[in-house]
Design a protein around this motif. Sequence first.
Motif, short mmCIF file in Angstrom:
data_model
loop_
_atom_site.label_atom_id
_atom_site.label_comp_id
_atom_site.label_asym_id
_atom_site.label_seq_id
_atom_site.Cartn_x
_atom_site.Cartn_y
_atom_site.Cartn_z
N PRO A 74 -17.20 43.31 -37.56
CA PRO A 74 -17.01 41.83 -38.40
C PRO A 74 -15.83 40.98 -37.79
O PRO A 74 -16.02 39.84 -38.05
N GLU A 75 -14.51 41.57 -37.27
CA GLU A 75 -13.89 40.54 -36.58
C GLU A 75 -14.31 39.75 -35.61
O GLU A 75 -13.56 38.87 -35.38
N ASP A 76 -15.02 40.08 -35.00
CA ASP A 76 -15.61 39.37 -33.72
C ASP A 76 -16.53 38.22 -34.04
O ASP A 76 -16.67 37.44 -33.24
N VAL A 77 -16.62 38.04 -35.44
CA VAL A 77 -17.50 36.91 -35.87
C VAL A 77 -16.59 35.70 -35.48
O VAL A 77 -17.00 34.39 -35.15
N LYS A 78 -15.23 35.57 -35.63
CA LYS A 78 -14.47 34.37 -35.32
C LYS A 78 -14.40 34.12 -33.92
O LYS A 78 -14.11 33.11 -33.57
N ARG A 79 -14.50 35.10 -33.16
CA ARG A 79 -14.47 34.92 -31.91
C ARG A 79 -15.74 34.16 -31.41
O ARG A 79 -15.90 33.15 -30.65
N ALA A 130 -23.92 36.33 -33.78
CA ALA A 130 -24.02 36.03 -32.49
C ALA A 130 -23.94 34.58 -32.10
O ALA A 130 -24.13 33.80 -33.05
N ILE A 131 -23.43 34.27 -30.86
CA ILE A 131 -23.61 33.06 -30.44
C ILE A 131 -24.89 33.14 -29.30
O ILE A 131 -24.98 34.07 -28.52
N TRP A 132 -25.69 32.13 -29.48
CA TRP A 132 -27.03 31.94 -28.51
C TRP A 132 -26.81 30.82 -27.71
O TRP A 132 -26.66 29.71 -27.82
#
Length: 437
Positions: free
Chosen positions: A99-104, A142-144
């Motif tokens: 969950p904390e990776d979403v900010k990244r 994710a980022i696409w």
Amino acid sequence: MEPWDVVIIGGGILGTSVSYWLGNQYEGRIAVLEKEEDVAMHTSRRNTGVVHRPFYLDPVKRRIFARCSQAAYGMWKSYAQKRGLPWEPVTTLEVATRPEDVKRVEKYYHWGLENGMGEDELEVLTSEEVRKLEPHVRGYGAIWSKTDTSVDYHAFTKSLRADAENEGIKFLTGIEVGSVKATGDSLEILPVRGGGETIRARFLINCAGGSSLRIARMLGLGTEYCDLNFRGEYWEIGDEWTYLATRNIYTVAQHPELPFLDPHWIVRADGRREIGPNAVPVAGPYTYRGFFRSPAEAIKKIFEQPISNKLALLYNRDFLELAGQEWLSSISKGEMARRAQEFIPELKVEYLARPGIAGVRAQVIDRKGNFIKEAIELEGPHSYHITNYNSPGATGSPAFAAWLVNKLGRNDRLSHLGRRTIKGGLWDFRTISEQVG
């Protein structure tokens, strides 16, 4: 024998790119020394094979690499079209597995725009949108990156060698550098094998990849650094299971300050799917199997100066734990599969059909035990040295090389060469140099 005006050590993608620009912009006797019988036999072909877009590169801390990646995308795209080389825009998802990776992921979106990517090239996805795009991939978002492209860098480098040769560059293959020493107004380069003829150069550019720090030290440079070698291993996915993902699938790095990335799902330019790489510490830059080629090599690496840089890592608990995990993933196919299951849960160990390619990256460490992110430039007697030129180095190489040649010219390091008055060629030198610098 008359000295060469410029000798480039290293026939990888960077050295070949530098040679092309030198031949395109200058007149003189210019040679590339390559230890193998062909170009791009090591890191330049043993990599992920992706033209990376710079969404994940900090626009301040990694400014040069970010700008090179941005500039080189269009360069490589036009080059592939002109030369009929593979260009597969498979795109990339970088997935948040926590969950904390979403900010990244959100930060990556803004970094991409700051680095020059268009809003149409990037999209932040929710977990539901990830599943809709790739039904077998799981994550919190994710980022696409819609323009990441799979290519064959070995083919790119071989083709660029031919273009450099057309500009008058001479490639001297099968010559491994044993020593370099300054003698008056030139350098003497002695091949490692006995009986080889001494090569003289008025100016040397060191682009030797895994051997670059060793060569810089021959001229007393870079003694404050040491390097560690990390082998990245891939496993090829069996044909019947390639449906698990149609795009490159990366995950947000858990420890971005260390050279350890979780395994990715890679779509190669020829359609093969591979899982990898890990980052296994090994003794040498060409150790593609095992952990060392000989006990002597391992002992030499351990006691290579400065030892204090490596000793500093013993106080880094994260590094030691992660190094152990990487070793385990090297000796256990099941461990590699388990790590990939974090984002493709359906993947099974038997889907890893055969070993894929393995490559080695040389990572430079400073006196405090920190892994340096950017390329290191060292200026020496009649020479200029590039070390720590790592990912996304292949992506940015033609732009970085143009920027480097332009920089050397401005600093009068190439004043012994004649400038070409009529300049055609593959790309516009001035435009590319300005985009980077």
